[in-house]
Design a protein around this motif. Structure first.
Motif, mmCIF file in Angstrom:
data_model
loop_
_atom_site.group_PDB
_atom_site.id
_atom_site.type_symbol
_atom_site.label_atom_id
_atom_site.label_comp_id
_atom_site.label_asym_id
_atom_site.label_seq_id
_atom_site.Cartn_x
_atom_site.Cartn_y
_atom_site.Cartn_z
ATOM 1 N N VAL A 94 3.757 -2.991 22.340
ATOM 2 C CA VAL A 94 4.267 -1.815 21.645
ATOM 3 C C VAL A 94 3.411 -1.603 20.411
ATOM 4 O O VAL A 94 2.642 -2.478 20.000
ATOM 5 C CB VAL A 94 5.749 -1.973 21.250
ATOM 6 C CG1 VAL A 94 6.619 -2.144 22.474
ATOM 7 C CG2 VAL A 94 5.934 -3.134 20.278
ATOM 8 N N THR A 95 3.546 -0.442 19.811
ATOM 9 C CA THR A 95 2.745 -0.097 18.630
ATOM 10 C C THR A 95 3.605 -0.106 17.373
ATOM 11 O O THR A 95 4.744 0.362 17.377
ATOM 12 C CB THR A 95 2.109 1.298 18.811
ATOM 13 O OG1 THR A 95 1.212 1.260 19.921
ATOM 14 C CG2 THR A 95 1.337 1.719 17.569
ATOM 15 N N VAL A 96 3.025 -0.647 16.316
ATOM 16 C CA VAL A 96 3.599 -0.549 14.969
ATOM 17 C C VAL A 96 2.561 0.140 14.100
ATOM 18 O O VAL A 96 1.383 -0.242 14.106
ATOM 19 C CB VAL A 96 3.946 -1.927 14.384
ATOM 20 C CG1 VAL A 96 4.476 -1.780 12.953
ATOM 21 C CG2 VAL A 96 4.970 -2.646 15.261
ATOM 22 N N ALA A 97 2.966 1.167 13.364
ATOM 23 C CA ALA A 97 2.055 1.899 12.476
ATOM 24 C C ALA A 97 2.268 1.466 11.035
ATOM 25 O O ALA A 97 3.399 1.206 10.609
ATOM 26 C CB ALA A 97 2.279 3.402 12.606
ATOM 27 N N ILE A 98 1.166 1.389 10.292
ATOM 28 C CA ILE A 98 1.230 1.111 8.859
ATOM 29 C C ILE A 98 0.936 2.418 8.135
ATOM 30 O O ILE A 98 -0.193 2.908 8.129
ATOM 31 C CB ILE A 98 0.207 0.038 8.446
ATOM 32 C CG1 ILE A 98 0.413 -1.229 9.276
ATOM 33 C CG2 ILE A 98 0.344 -0.283 6.967
ATOM 34 C CD1 ILE A 98 1.774 -1.867 9.113
ATOM 35 N N LEU A 99 1.973 2.993 7.537
ATOM 36 C CA LEU A 99 1.895 4.311 6.906
ATOM 37 C C LEU A 99 1.608 4.145 5.420
ATOM 38 O O LEU A 99 2.451 3.637 4.662
ATOM 39 C CB LEU A 99 3.216 5.058 7.110
ATOM 40 C CG LEU A 99 3.266 6.517 6.679
ATOM 41 C CD1 LEU A 99 2.506 7.401 7.670
ATOM 42 C CD2 LEU A 99 4.713 6.990 6.579
ATOM 43 N N LEU A 100 0.416 4.585 4.992
ATOM 44 C CA LEU A 100 -0.012 4.415 3.605
ATOM 45 C C LEU A 100 -0.928 5.564 3.183
ATOM 46 O O LEU A 100 -1.577 6.178 4.043
ATOM 47 C CB LEU A 100 -0.788 3.097 3.436
ATOM 48 C CG LEU A 100 -0.019 1.776 3.584
ATOM 49 C CD1 LEU A 100 -1.000 0.624 3.707
ATOM 50 C CD2 LEU A 100 0.922 1.562 2.420
ATOM 51 N N VAL A 172 7.540 1.722 12.180
ATOM 52 C CA VAL A 172 6.575 2.104 11.149
ATOM 53 C C VAL A 172 6.842 1.238 9.931
ATOM 54 O O VAL A 172 7.988 1.121 9.473
ATOM 55 C CB VAL A 172 6.698 3.597 10.776
ATOM 56 C CG1 VAL A 172 5.819 3.925 9.571
ATOM 57 C CG2 VAL A 172 6.316 4.476 11.968
ATOM 58 N N SER A 173 5.803 0.605 9.419
ATOM 59 C CA SER A 173 5.926 -0.186 8.191
ATOM 60 C C SER A 173 5.022 0.441 7.136
ATOM 61 O O SER A 173 4.488 1.525 7.321
ATOM 62 C CB SER A 173 5.564 -1.647 8.466
ATOM 63 O OG SER A 173 5.867 -2.444 7.339
ATOM 64 N N GLY A 174 4.848 -0.248 6.028
ATOM 65 C CA GLY A 174 4.111 0.359 4.922
ATOM 66 C C GLY A 174 5.072 1.146 4.055
ATOM 67 O O GLY A 174 5.868 0.553 3.330
ATOM 68 N N VAL A 175 5.022 2.493 4.175
ATOM 69 C CA VAL A 175 5.895 3.389 3.388
ATOM 70 C C VAL A 175 6.154 2.775 2.009
ATOM 71 O O VAL A 175 7.275 2.444 1.658
ATOM 72 C CB VAL A 175 7.205 3.728 4.124
ATOM 73 C CG1 VAL A 175 6.924 4.660 5.277
ATOM 74 C CG2 VAL A 175 7.903 2.493 4.681
ATOM 75 N N ALA A 176 5.068 2.641 1.245
ATOM 76 C CA ALA A 176 5.063 1.717 0.121
ATOM 77 C C ALA A 176 5.315 2.313 -1.253
ATOM 78 O O ALA A 176 5.272 1.590 -2.244
ATOM 79 C CB ALA A 176 3.717 0.974 0.098
ATOM 80 N N VAL A 196 12.016 2.056 10.655
ATOM 81 C CA VAL A 196 11.108 2.008 9.513
ATOM 82 C C VAL A 196 11.417 0.760 8.692
ATOM 83 O O VAL A 196 12.584 0.473 8.411
ATOM 84 C CB VAL A 196 11.248 3.269 8.631
ATOM 85 C CG1 VAL A 196 10.385 3.146 7.376
ATOM 86 C CG2 VAL A 196 10.857 4.513 9.413
ATOM 87 N N VAL A 197 10.357 0.012 8.332
ATOM 88 C CA VAL A 197 10.512 -1.153 7.464
ATOM 89 C C VAL A 197 9.663 -0.931 6.227
ATOM 90 O O VAL A 197 8.431 -0.987 6.288
ATOM 91 C CB VAL A 197 10.080 -2.456 8.163
ATOM 92 C CG1 VAL A 197 10.408 -3.658 7.275
ATOM 93 C CG2 VAL A 197 10.756 -2.603 9.513
ATOM 94 N N GLY A 198 10.309 -0.659 5.094
ATOM 95 C CA GLY A 198 9.575 -0.428 3.858
ATOM 96 C C GLY A 198 9.059 -1.731 3.276
ATOM 97 O O GLY A 198 9.752 -2.749 3.307
ATOM 98 N N THR A 199 7.847 -1.682 2.762
ATOM 99 C CA THR A 199 7.289 -2.865 2.105
ATOM 100 C C THR A 199 7.698 -2.894 0.640
ATOM 101 O O THR A 199 8.473 -3.746 0.223
ATOM 102 C CB THR A 199 5.756 -2.893 2.223
ATOM 103 O OG1 THR A 199 5.215 -1.642 1.757
ATOM 104 C CG2 THR A 199 5.313 -3.128 3.650
#
Length: 517
Positions: A94-100, A172-176, A196-199
């Motif tokens: 599966v894909t996980v995106a790092i949104l930054l 989606v992670s990052g969202v920092a 979504v998992v916020g860092t």
């Protein structure tokens, strides 16, 4: 004298013919250009999944094939991620995106982006190579929202199309950053069923809670600003009668808005002075004219009996304030500045006047993670609950393996700001939820089932994070998360002082949040 009649009859007629011919030629040329442009429009692509929006020179979009978005510092880690992605078979990942904001030109944010990508990649490497061959495997992609997250909608709309084959986006992670743009991005993603998992989002209002579920499927691994303020207060044992608040008046920035509310609440009814106010520029990474305001505020602080300054603002203005406080008139008096996790940027800020730290100015901030937090030293034992040395050592070992050839290199590694540690933990939380949500005998989970896992991430099902235990309440918020208190040393380095806790003490060994009734 020219014959005017002859001029009107002969020359005018001849000019009309010439004019008509020229006009026809121009019209035909323009028509051909328009047709050619329509049939062959300007190529604004940068790489697969990435293009320059109209009116922008930034490369925006989603890519996992090694594109660095025009940021040379990211080339090695982007290439390493692409190399790992290329090893994945079809149908078992599966894909996980790092949104930054990958193309941010702010120095602090640029360092944050690099370190977060390194931490996320280390966890991808661990999930795919050091987890007893668990499935599904993890593909990682970089998602750029542009400077100041200005192009968040373009990128989020693209991510929303990736939940099916072949990408199978599941988180989606990052969202920092705690900004309005990120709040809107999280709203759109979670509304579409994407977990979504916020860092490092710490704003209290970019979170779910009793009676409010604006972001179904959102989890965070960092404490809220309110929890940071409580931890600081518990650590510092601040005498409110000798404290003053310096705060940004600009609204709409969820980090500063909730931080100043948290600080004000801790001083309510006890502080003898009204807050000192400043107004940051619209782009808070810009210098603006606030340095002049801080020069005046430090004069006024000298007029008080304050010893502690609570600072509610972003790191650019924090640095300006510290520089001004170092040049204050009352240098015989000592001041301690307490602030939120934006203080972590100061270690790499070349504009910070280190001399200020030698002028009886102590700067301490609530960090999200620190490399010394779980290292035992004489006189400072590691807490027995809330985290562990073993979990942090696992992170360090994994990062080192991922950084070595043939998996690496991934660029210069720096852990003092805590960003790599937190990004590693956020990815670990995403991987945990993805695998917990995958039914026995299946290769991937249903989209909405991933975000539905957050209420069960606690107790024996907690994530053993490198930054501390990640035990989520029923709303996806970390319960009593460890808060390292960090001090800027005289040389500008970031020195771990002591662990603090929002509840005033570490969690119990079962790490189960208490009832709110």
């Amino acid at each position: 004298m020219p014959n005017r009649l002859r001029y009107r009859v002969f020359y005018t007629a001849r000019q009309k013919v010439v004019t008509s011919v020229i006009t026809l030629a121009v019209t035909v040329g323009a028509t051909l250009y328009v047709v050619d442009t329509v049939n062959d429009p300007e190529d604004r692509s940068c790489a697969p999944g990435v293009a320059r929006p109209q009116g922008s020179t930034e490369c925006v979009g989603v890519n996992g094939t090694g594109h660095d978005f025009g940021v040379p510092a990211l080339r090695e880690v982007a290439t390493a991620i692409a190399r790992e992605n290329a090893t994945l078979g079809s149908g078992d990942h599966v894909t996980v995106a790092i949104l930054l904001p990958i193309t941010s030109t702010d120095t602090g944010m640029s360092g944050k982006v690099l370190h977060e990508l390194q931490g996320a990649y280390a966890q991808q490497y661990r999930a795919n190579h050091e987890s007893n061959d668990q499935k599904p495997r993890i593909r990682l992609v970089l998602a750029n929202t542009g400077k100041g997250n200005a192009h968040w909608r373009t990128t989020v709309d693209q991510l929303k199309t990736m939940t099916g084959a072949p990408d199978q986006l599941r988180a989606v992670s990052g969202v920092a950053t705690s900004s309005t743009e990120i709040r809107d991005a999280v709203t759109e993603l979670t509304k579409s069923g994407v977990a979504v998992v916020g860092t490092t989002i710490t704003a209290d209002d970019i979170a779910n809670g009793p009676g409010r579920n604006r972001y179904p499927g959102l989890a965070r691994v960092s404490p809220t600003n309110g929890d940071e303020a409580r931890a600081l207060a518990a650590f510092g044992k601040v005498d409110a009668a000798k404290a003053i608040l310096v705060q940004d008046t600009r609204t709409g920035d969820h980090y500063t808005d909730t931080l100043k509310s948290a600080f004000a609440a801790s001083l309510k009814g006890k502080a003898p002075y009204e807050p000192q106010l400043f107004t940051s520029p619209a782009d808070m990474t810009e210098e603006g004219t606030t340095a002049n305001t801080f020069r005046q505020i430090t004069h006024l602080i000298c007029d008080t009996t304050a010893e502690t300054v609570f600072f509610a603002g972003r790191h650019t203005q924090l640095r300006q304030f510290i520089n001004a406080l170092g040049a204050r008139g009352c240098k015989s008096r000592a001041f301690t500045v307490l602030t939120g996790d934006e203080g972590s940027y100061l270690g790499g800020d070349k504009k910070l006047d280190r001399a200020a730290l030698r002028a009886k100015v102590t700067v301490r901030y609530a960090s999200l993670a620190h490399p010394d937090a779980w290292k035992p030293v004489p006189g400072r034992p590691v807490p027995t609950t809330g985290g562990s040395t073993a979990a942090y050592d696992t992170f360090v070992t994994t990062l080192a393996r991922a950084a070595r050839a043939p998996s690496g290199p991934i660029g210069p590694i720096a852990l003092a700001d805590g960003q790599s540690i937190v990004a590693y933990d956020a990815m670990a939380t995403a991987v945990h939820a993805i695998r917990q949500a995958t039914p026995t005998g299946s290769t991937l989970p249903e989209l909405r089932d991933v975000g539905a896992q957050w209420p069960q991430v606690k107790g024996s099902l907690r994530v053993e994070g490198a930054s501390g235990w990640i035990c989520l309440d029923n709303y996806g918020n970390p319960y009593n998360k460890a808060v390292p208190i960090v001090e800027l040393a005289l040389d500008g380095s970031q020195r771990f002082v002591q662990m603090a806790w929002p509840e005033g003490h570490p969690p119990k060994d079962n790490c189960l949040p208490p009832g709110k009734g």
